[in-house]
Design a protein around this motif. Structure first.
Motif, PDB file in Angstrom:
ATOM      1  N   LYS A  97       0.855  -1.187   0.000  1.00  0.00           N
ATOM      2  CA  LYS A  97       0.000   0.000   0.000  1.00  0.00           C
ATOM      3  C   LYS A  97       0.889   1.235   0.000  1.00  0.00           C
ATOM      4  CE  LYS A  97      -3.942   2.136   2.377  1.00  0.00           C
ATOM      5  NZ  LYS A  97      -4.880   2.007   3.517  1.00  0.00           N
ATOM      6  N   ILE A  98       0.776   2.060  -1.045  1.00  0.00           N
ATOM      7  CA  ILE A  98       1.558   3.291  -1.156  1.00  0.00           C
ATOM      8  C   ILE A  98       0.657   4.451  -0.768  1.00  0.00           C
ATOM      9  CG2 ILE A  98       3.047   4.668  -2.643  1.00  0.00           C
ATOM     10  CD1 ILE A  98       3.215   2.270  -4.500  1.00  0.00           C
ATOM     11  N   VAL A  99       1.042   5.179   0.268  1.00  0.00           N
ATOM     12  CA  VAL A  99       0.203   6.242   0.828  1.00  0.00           C
ATOM     13  C   VAL A  99       0.894   7.592   0.688  1.00  0.00           C
ATOM     14  CG1 VAL A  99      -1.042   7.040   2.873  1.00  0.00           C
ATOM     15  CG2 VAL A  99      -0.667   4.587   2.525  1.00  0.00           C
ATOM     16  N   ASP A 100       0.127   8.574   0.220  1.00  0.00           N
ATOM     17  CA  ASP A 100       0.604   9.951   0.177  1.00  0.00           C
ATOM     18  C   ASP A 100       0.305  10.580   1.532  1.00  0.00           C
ATOM     19  OD1 ASP A 100       1.060  12.666  -0.186  1.00  0.00           O
ATOM     20  OD2 ASP A 100       0.292  12.669  -2.236  1.00  0.00           O
ATOM     21  N   GLY A 101       1.355  10.914   2.279  1.00  0.00           N
ATOM     22  CA  GLY A 101       1.172  11.453   3.617  1.00  0.00           C
ATOM     23  C   GLY A 101       0.559  12.834   3.655  1.00  0.00           C
ATOM     24  N   GLU A 102       0.557  13.535   2.545  1.00  0.00           N
ATOM     25  CA  GLU A 102       0.008  14.886   2.508  1.00  0.00           C
ATOM     26  C   GLU A 102      -1.486  14.903   2.204  1.00  0.00           C
ATOM     27  OE1 GLU A 102       3.804  17.632   1.260  1.00  0.00           O
ATOM     28  OE2 GLU A 102       2.590  16.790  -0.360  1.00  0.00           O
ATOM     29  N   THR A 103      -1.949  13.977   1.390  1.00  0.00           N
ATOM     30  CA  THR A 103      -3.356  13.978   0.986  1.00  0.00           C
ATOM     31  C   THR A 103      -4.130  12.775   1.505  1.00  0.00           C
ATOM     32  OG1 THR A 103      -2.953  12.769  -1.075  1.00  0.00           O
ATOM     33  CG2 THR A 103      -2.706  15.171  -1.138  1.00  0.00           C
ATOM     34  N   GLY A 104      -3.427  11.714   1.867  1.00  0.00           N
ATOM     35  CA  GLY A 104      -4.100  10.496   2.289  1.00  0.00           C
ATOM     36  C   GLY A 104      -4.451   9.573   1.141  1.00  0.00           C
ATOM     37  N   TYR A 105      -4.167   9.991  -0.092  1.00  0.00           N
ATOM     38  CA  TYR A 105      -4.446   9.145  -1.258  1.00  0.00           C
ATOM     39  C   TYR A 105      -3.559   7.906  -1.197  1.00  0.00           C
ATOM     40  CZ  TYR A 105      -5.009   7.585  -6.068  1.00  0.00           C
ATOM     41  OH  TYR A 105      -5.264   6.825  -7.192  1.00  0.00           O
ATOM     42  N   ALA A 106      -4.106   6.751  -1.584  1.00  0.00           N
ATOM     43  CA  ALA A 106      -3.346   5.499  -1.508  1.00  0.00           C
ATOM     44  C   ALA A 106      -3.633   4.607  -2.706  1.00  0.00           C
ATOM     45  CB  ALA A 106      -3.679   4.750  -0.221  1.00  0.00           C
ATOM     46  N   GLU A 107      -2.637   3.825  -3.083  1.00  0.00           N
ATOM     47  CA  GLU A 107      -2.763   2.812  -4.133  1.00  0.00           C
ATOM     48  C   GLU A 107      -2.351   1.472  -3.547  1.00  0.00           C
ATOM     49  OE1 GLU A 107      -3.833   2.659  -7.154  1.00  0.00           O
ATOM     50  OE2 GLU A 107      -4.077   4.757  -7.774  1.00  0.00           O
ATOM     51  N   ASN A 108      -3.111   0.422  -3.864  1.00  0.00           N
ATOM     52  CA  ASN A 108      -2.813  -0.933  -3.385  1.00  0.00           C
ATOM     53  C   ASN A 108      -2.312  -1.780  -4.549  1.00  0.00           C
ATOM     54  OD1 ASN A 108      -3.829  -0.909  -0.476  1.00  0.00           O
ATOM     55  ND2 ASN A 108      -5.622  -0.147  -1.574  1.00  0.00           N
ATOM     56  N   LEU A 109      -1.149  -2.372  -4.378  1.00  0.00           N
ATOM     57  CA  LEU A 109      -0.537  -3.191  -5.414  1.00  0.00           C
ATOM     58  C   LEU A 109      -0.164  -4.558  -4.845  1.00  0.00           C
ATOM     59  CD1 LEU A 109       1.821  -0.437  -6.883  1.00  0.00           C
ATOM     60  CD2 LEU A 109      -0.397  -1.160  -7.791  1.00  0.00           C
ATOM     61  N   THR A 110       0.054  -5.518  -5.747  1.00  0.00           N
ATOM     62  CA  THR A 110       0.355  -6.896  -5.340  1.00  0.00           C
ATOM     63  C   THR A 110       1.672  -7.344  -5.944  1.00  0.00           C
ATOM     64  OG1 THR A 110      -2.001  -7.428  -5.225  1.00  0.00           O
ATOM     65  CG2 THR A 110      -0.482  -9.276  -5.359  1.00  0.00           C
ATOM     66  N   GLY A 111       2.428  -8.157  -5.191  1.00  0.00           N
ATOM     67  CA  GLY A 111       3.679  -8.708  -5.689  1.00  0.00           C
ATOM     68  C   GLY A 111       3.831 -10.158  -5.281  1.00  0.00           C
ATOM     69  N   PHE A 112       4.659 -10.901  -6.008  1.00  0.00           N
ATOM     70  CA  PHE A 112       4.917 -12.311  -5.724  1.00  0.00           C
ATOM     71  C   PHE A 112       6.420 -12.542  -5.623  1.00  0.00           C
ATOM     72  CE2 PHE A 112       0.771 -12.286  -7.651  1.00  0.00           C
ATOM     73  CZ  PHE A 112       0.068 -13.265  -6.980  1.00  0.00           C
ATOM     74  N   GLY A 113       6.803 -13.508  -4.808  1.00  0.00           N
ATOM     75  CA  GLY A 113       8.206 -13.874  -4.681  1.00  0.00           C
ATOM     76  C   GLY A 113       8.334 -15.357  -4.375  1.00  0.00           C
ATOM     77  N   THR A 114       9.470 -15.950  -4.762  1.00  0.00           N
ATOM     78  CA  THR A 114       9.707 -17.370  -4.498  1.00  0.00           C
ATOM     79  C   THR A 114      11.081 -17.558  -3.872  1.00  0.00           C
ATOM     80  OG1 THR A 114      10.645 -17.745  -6.694  1.00  0.00           O
ATOM     81  CG2 THR A 114       8.282 -18.113  -6.439  1.00  0.00           C
ATOM     82  N   GLY A 115      11.235 -18.649  -3.138  1.00  0.00           N
ATOM     83  CA  GLY A 115      12.516 -18.979  -2.545  1.00  0.00           C
ATOM     84  C   GLY A 115      12.657 -20.479  -2.377  1.00  0.00           C
ATOM     85  N   ILE A 116      13.821 -21.018  -2.720  1.00  0.00           N
ATOM     86  CA  ILE A 116      14.095 -22.450  -2.573  1.00  0.00           C
ATOM     87  C   ILE A 116      15.100 -22.643  -1.453  1.00  0.00           C
ATOM     88  CG2 ILE A 116      15.034 -24.510  -3.680  1.00  0.00           C
ATOM     89  CD1 ILE A 116      14.092 -23.443  -6.341  1.00  0.00           C
ATOM     90  N   ASP A 117      14.787 -23.534  -0.527  1.00  0.00           N
ATOM     91  CA  ASP A 117      15.699 -23.782   0.587  1.00  0.00           C
ATOM     92  C   ASP A 117      15.440 -25.168   1.157  1.00  0.00           C
ATOM     93  OD1 ASP A 117      17.749 -22.155   2.287  1.00  0.00           O
ATOM     94  OD2 ASP A 117      16.559 -23.257   3.757  1.00  0.00           O
TER      95      ASP A 117
END
Length: 247
Positions: A97-117
Protein backbone atom coordinates in the motif's frame (compact mmCIF):
# COMPACT_ATOMS: atom_id res chain seq x y z
CA UNK A 1 -9.40 6.06 12.05
CA UNK A 2 -12.58 7.27 10.41
CA UNK A 3 -12.22 8.46 6.83
CA UNK A 4 -13.38 12.00 5.97
CA UNK A 5 -15.53 12.17 2.82
CA UNK A 6 -14.06 14.24 -0.01
CA UNK A 7 -15.49 15.50 -3.27
CA UNK A 8 -14.80 13.80 -6.58
CA UNK A 9 -12.84 16.82 -7.75
CA UNK A 10 -10.58 16.66 -4.69
CA UNK A 11 -10.11 12.92 -5.17
CA UNK A 12 -8.99 13.52 -8.75
CA UNK A 13 -6.59 16.26 -7.64
CA UNK A 14 -5.12 13.93 -5.01
CA UNK A 15 -4.67 11.17 -7.59
CA UNK A 16 -2.97 13.57 -9.98
CA UNK A 17 -0.67 14.83 -7.23
CA UNK A 18 0.19 11.24 -6.32
CA UNK A 19 1.06 10.53 -9.96
CA UNK A 20 3.33 13.58 -10.09
CA UNK A 21 5.16 12.47 -6.95
CA UNK A 22 5.61 8.96 -8.27
CA UNK A 23 6.87 10.31 -11.59
CA UNK A 24 9.48 12.47 -9.87
CA UNK A 25 10.58 9.53 -7.74
CA UNK A 26 10.97 7.29 -10.80
CA UNK A 27 13.10 9.97 -12.45
CA UNK A 28 15.43 10.15 -9.43
CA UNK A 29 15.74 6.38 -8.85
CA UNK A 30 17.83 5.80 -11.94
CA UNK A 31 20.25 3.07 -10.91
CA UNK A 32 20.96 0.89 -7.87
CA UNK A 33 24.42 -0.12 -6.76
CA UNK A 34 25.32 -3.79 -6.34
CA UNK A 35 26.95 -4.68 -3.04
CA UNK A 36 26.03 -8.39 -3.16
CA UNK A 37 28.21 -11.08 -4.73
CA UNK A 38 27.06 -14.53 -5.86
CA UNK A 39 30.14 -16.68 -5.24
CA UNK A 40 28.64 -19.72 -6.96
CA UNK A 41 27.85 -18.06 -10.31
CA UNK A 42 30.46 -15.31 -9.75
CA UNK A 43 28.52 -12.10 -10.41
CA UNK A 44 27.47 -9.00 -8.49
CA UNK A 45 23.83 -8.27 -7.67
CA UNK A 46 21.75 -5.66 -5.85
CA UNK A 47 20.67 -6.71 -2.36
CA UNK A 48 17.44 -5.76 -0.62
CA UNK A 49 19.49 -3.27 1.41
CA UNK A 50 20.77 -1.65 -1.80
CA UNK A 51 17.21 -1.08 -3.02
CA UNK A 52 16.00 0.25 0.33
CA UNK A 53 18.98 2.59 0.67
CA UNK A 54 18.08 4.07 -2.70
CA UNK A 55 14.31 4.50 -2.37
CA UNK A 56 13.78 5.33 1.33
CA UNK A 57 15.22 8.88 1.11
CA UNK A 58 13.32 9.47 -2.13
CA UNK A 59 10.03 8.30 -0.60
CA UNK A 60 10.64 10.59 2.37
CA UNK A 61 11.31 13.57 0.11
CA UNK A 62 7.92 13.08 -1.56
CA UNK A 63 6.09 12.29 1.72
CA UNK A 64 5.18 8.82 0.44
CA UNK A 65 5.04 5.69 2.58
CA UNK A 66 4.92 1.99 1.62
CA UNK A 67 3.14 -0.46 3.90
CA UNK A 68 3.83 -4.13 3.11
CA UNK A 69 1.73 -7.08 4.28
CA UNK A 70 1.76 -10.80 3.57
CA UNK A 71 -1.42 -12.20 2.00
CA UNK A 72 -0.63 -15.86 1.39
CA UNK A 73 2.15 -18.47 1.41
CA UNK A 74 2.39 -21.81 -0.39
CA UNK A 75 5.08 -24.48 -0.04
CA UNK A 76 5.85 -27.26 -2.52
CA UNK A 77 8.38 -30.03 -2.04
CA UNK A 78 10.91 -30.38 -4.85
CA UNK A 79 13.18 -33.22 -5.82
CA UNK A 80 16.03 -33.73 -3.31
CA UNK A 81 19.36 -32.01 -3.92
CA UNK A 82 22.26 -33.94 -5.40
CA UNK A 83 23.40 -34.48 -1.82
CA UNK A 84 20.07 -36.10 -0.93
CA UNK A 85 18.64 -33.27 1.17
CA UNK A 86 14.94 -32.42 0.97
CA UNK A 87 14.10 -28.94 -0.31
CA UNK A 88 11.02 -26.80 -0.78
CA UNK A 89 9.83 -24.03 -3.06
CA UNK A 90 8.08 -21.30 -1.07
CA UNK A 91 5.84 -18.78 -2.87
CA UNK A 92 4.60 -15.65 -1.14
CA UNK A 93 1.94 -13.17 -2.24
CA UNK A 94 2.31 -9.71 -0.74
CA UNK A 95 0.28 -6.51 -0.76
CA UNK A 96 1.95 -3.11 -0.95
CA UNK A 97 0.00 0.00 0.00
CA UNK A 98 1.56 3.29 -1.16
CA UNK A 99 0.20 6.24 0.83
CA UNK A 100 0.60 9.95 0.18
CA UNK A 101 1.17 11.45 3.62
CA UNK A 102 0.01 14.89 2.51
CA UNK A 103 -3.36 13.98 0.99
CA UNK A 104 -4.10 10.50 2.29
CA UNK A 105 -4.45 9.15 -1.26
CA UNK A 106 -3.35 5.50 -1.51
CA UNK A 107 -2.76 2.81 -4.13
CA UNK A 108 -2.81 -0.93 -3.39
CA UNK A 109 -0.54 -3.19 -5.41
CA UNK A 110 0.36 -6.90 -5.34
CA UNK A 111 3.68 -8.71 -5.69
CA UNK A 112 4.92 -12.31 -5.72
CA UNK A 113 8.21 -13.87 -4.68
CA UNK A 114 9.71 -17.37 -4.50
CA UNK A 115 12.52 -18.98 -2.54
CA UNK A 116 14.09 -22.45 -2.57
CA UNK A 117 15.70 -23.78 0.59
CA UNK A 118 16.36 -27.10 2.32
CA UNK A 119 15.83 -25.67 5.80
CA UNK A 120 13.56 -22.89 7.07
CA UNK A 121 14.72 -19.87 5.07
CA UNK A 122 12.48 -20.32 2.02
CA UNK A 123 9.90 -17.80 3.23
CA UNK A 124 12.52 -15.17 4.01
CA UNK A 125 14.09 -15.63 0.58
CA UNK A 126 10.65 -15.34 -1.06
CA UNK A 127 9.79 -12.14 0.84
CA UNK A 128 13.18 -10.59 0.08
CA UNK A 129 12.84 -11.41 -3.61
CA UNK A 130 9.29 -10.06 -3.68
CA UNK A 131 10.30 -6.74 -2.08
CA UNK A 132 13.26 -6.30 -4.43
CA UNK A 133 11.19 -7.12 -7.52
CA UNK A 134 8.35 -4.83 -6.42
CA UNK A 135 10.68 -1.88 -5.84
CA UNK A 136 12.62 -2.36 -9.07
CA UNK A 137 9.51 -2.65 -11.25
CA UNK A 138 7.38 0.03 -9.56
CA UNK A 139 10.15 2.63 -9.72
CA UNK A 140 11.66 1.29 -12.97
CA UNK A 141 15.10 0.95 -11.42
CA UNK A 142 17.89 -0.21 -13.73
CA UNK A 143 20.09 -2.98 -12.34
CA UNK A 144 21.99 -3.82 -15.52
CA UNK A 145 21.30 -7.54 -15.38
CA UNK A 146 18.63 -10.22 -15.55
CA UNK A 147 17.02 -11.55 -12.34
CA UNK A 148 19.80 -13.25 -10.40
CA UNK A 149 19.93 -17.02 -10.22
CA UNK A 150 19.68 -18.93 -7.00
CA UNK A 151 22.92 -19.09 -5.03
CA UNK A 152 24.06 -22.35 -3.52
CA UNK A 153 22.00 -23.06 -0.42
CA UNK A 154 23.13 -23.44 3.15
CA UNK A 155 24.03 -27.11 2.63
CA UNK A 156 26.46 -26.39 -0.20
CA UNK A 157 24.30 -28.39 -2.60
CA UNK A 158 23.12 -26.82 -5.78
CA UNK A 159 19.29 -26.82 -5.74
CA UNK A 160 17.27 -28.48 -8.44
CA UNK A 161 13.79 -27.26 -9.28
CA UNK A 162 11.91 -30.24 -10.59
CA UNK A 163 8.61 -30.38 -8.73
CA UNK A 164 8.09 -33.72 -7.02
CA UNK A 165 4.89 -35.34 -8.32
CA UNK A 166 2.23 -36.26 -5.79
CA UNK A 167 1.46 -39.49 -7.62
CA UNK A 168 2.95 -41.51 -10.43
CA UNK A 169 1.61 -40.59 -13.85
CA UNK A 170 1.45 -42.69 -16.97
CA UNK A 171 3.93 -41.67 -19.67
CA UNK A 172 2.49 -39.07 -21.99
CA UNK A 173 3.00 -38.83 -25.71
CA UNK A 174 3.63 -35.53 -27.40
CA UNK A 175 0.65 -33.82 -29.01
CA UNK A 176 1.18 -33.29 -32.75
CA UNK A 177 -0.03 -29.70 -32.39
CA UNK A 178 2.78 -28.88 -29.94
CA UNK A 179 5.52 -30.82 -31.74
CA UNK A 180 6.89 -27.74 -33.60
CA UNK A 181 7.04 -25.80 -30.33
CA UNK A 182 8.80 -28.69 -28.59
CA UNK A 183 11.37 -28.90 -31.41
CA UNK A 184 12.00 -25.16 -31.26
CA UNK A 185 12.36 -25.22 -27.46
CA UNK A 186 14.86 -28.11 -27.68
CA UNK A 187 16.92 -26.26 -30.31
CA UNK A 188 17.00 -23.13 -28.16
CA UNK A 189 17.85 -25.23 -25.11
CA UNK A 190 20.94 -26.63 -26.85
CA UNK A 191 22.05 -23.14 -27.90
CA UNK A 192 21.63 -21.71 -24.40
CA UNK A 193 23.49 -24.69 -22.93
CA UNK A 194 26.36 -24.15 -25.37
CA UNK A 195 26.44 -20.45 -24.54
CA UNK A 196 26.25 -20.67 -20.74
CA UNK A 197 27.62 -24.14 -19.98
CA UNK A 198 24.61 -24.79 -17.74
CA UNK A 199 22.81 -28.15 -17.64
CA UNK A 200 19.47 -28.52 -19.43
CA UNK A 201 17.69 -28.99 -16.08
CA UNK A 202 19.04 -25.73 -14.66
CA UNK A 203 18.29 -23.78 -17.86
CA UNK A 204 14.70 -25.01 -17.94
CA UNK A 205 14.33 -24.13 -14.27
CA UNK A 206 15.22 -20.52 -15.09
CA UNK A 207 12.93 -20.57 -18.14
CA UNK A 208 9.96 -21.63 -16.00
CA UNK A 209 7.60 -19.27 -14.20
CA UNK A 210 3.99 -18.54 -13.28
CA UNK A 211 0.73 -18.86 -15.15
CA UNK A 212 -0.94 -15.46 -15.63
CA UNK A 213 -4.28 -16.12 -13.95
CA UNK A 214 -3.75 -19.00 -11.56
CA UNK A 215 -0.34 -17.73 -10.37
CA UNK A 216 0.66 -21.38 -10.16
CA UNK A 217 4.34 -22.19 -10.51
CA UNK A 218 5.22 -24.43 -13.45
CA UNK A 219 8.59 -25.99 -14.19
CA UNK A 220 9.63 -27.98 -17.26
CA UNK A 221 12.37 -30.62 -17.19
CA UNK A 222 14.25 -32.24 -20.09
CA UNK A 223 11.85 -35.22 -19.88
CA UNK A 224 8.58 -33.28 -19.59
CA UNK A 225 9.69 -30.93 -22.37
CA UNK A 226 9.50 -33.87 -24.80
CA UNK A 227 5.91 -34.77 -23.90
CA UNK A 228 4.18 -31.65 -22.58
CA UNK A 229 0.89 -30.74 -24.22
CA UNK A 230 0.76 -27.23 -22.75
CA UNK A 231 1.15 -24.75 -25.59
CA UNK A 232 1.19 -21.88 -23.08
CA UNK A 233 4.12 -23.33 -21.11
CA UNK A 234 6.08 -24.03 -24.29
CA UNK A 235 5.59 -20.51 -25.65
CA UNK A 236 6.60 -18.96 -22.34
CA UNK A 237 9.68 -21.19 -22.11
CA UNK A 238 10.65 -20.35 -25.72
CA UNK A 239 10.31 -16.62 -25.01
CA UNK A 240 12.54 -16.92 -21.94
CA UNK A 241 15.12 -19.00 -23.80
CA UNK A 242 15.20 -16.49 -26.65
CA UNK A 243 15.68 -13.73 -24.10
CA UNK A 244 18.64 -15.61 -22.64
CA UNK A 245 20.19 -15.75 -26.12
CA UNK A 246 19.55 -12.05 -26.56
CA UNK A 247 17.02 -12.64 -29.32
Amino acid sequence: MQEVPISQEEALRNAAKFGEKLSRLIGKAAYVKKSGYNSYHKYNYATEGDFLALVKPLLDSEKLAVVASQESVTREELEPTKGGRRQWLTTVKMNFKIVDGETGYAENLTGFGTGIDSEDKGLYKAITGCVKYFISKLFLIETGDDPERENENETGDRPTATVKPLAEKKPETADLSTAPLINKAQELLEKVSGKTGESATEILKLASGYEDKAQKFWCLTPDTLKTTTSEKWLKMAIANLEKELGG
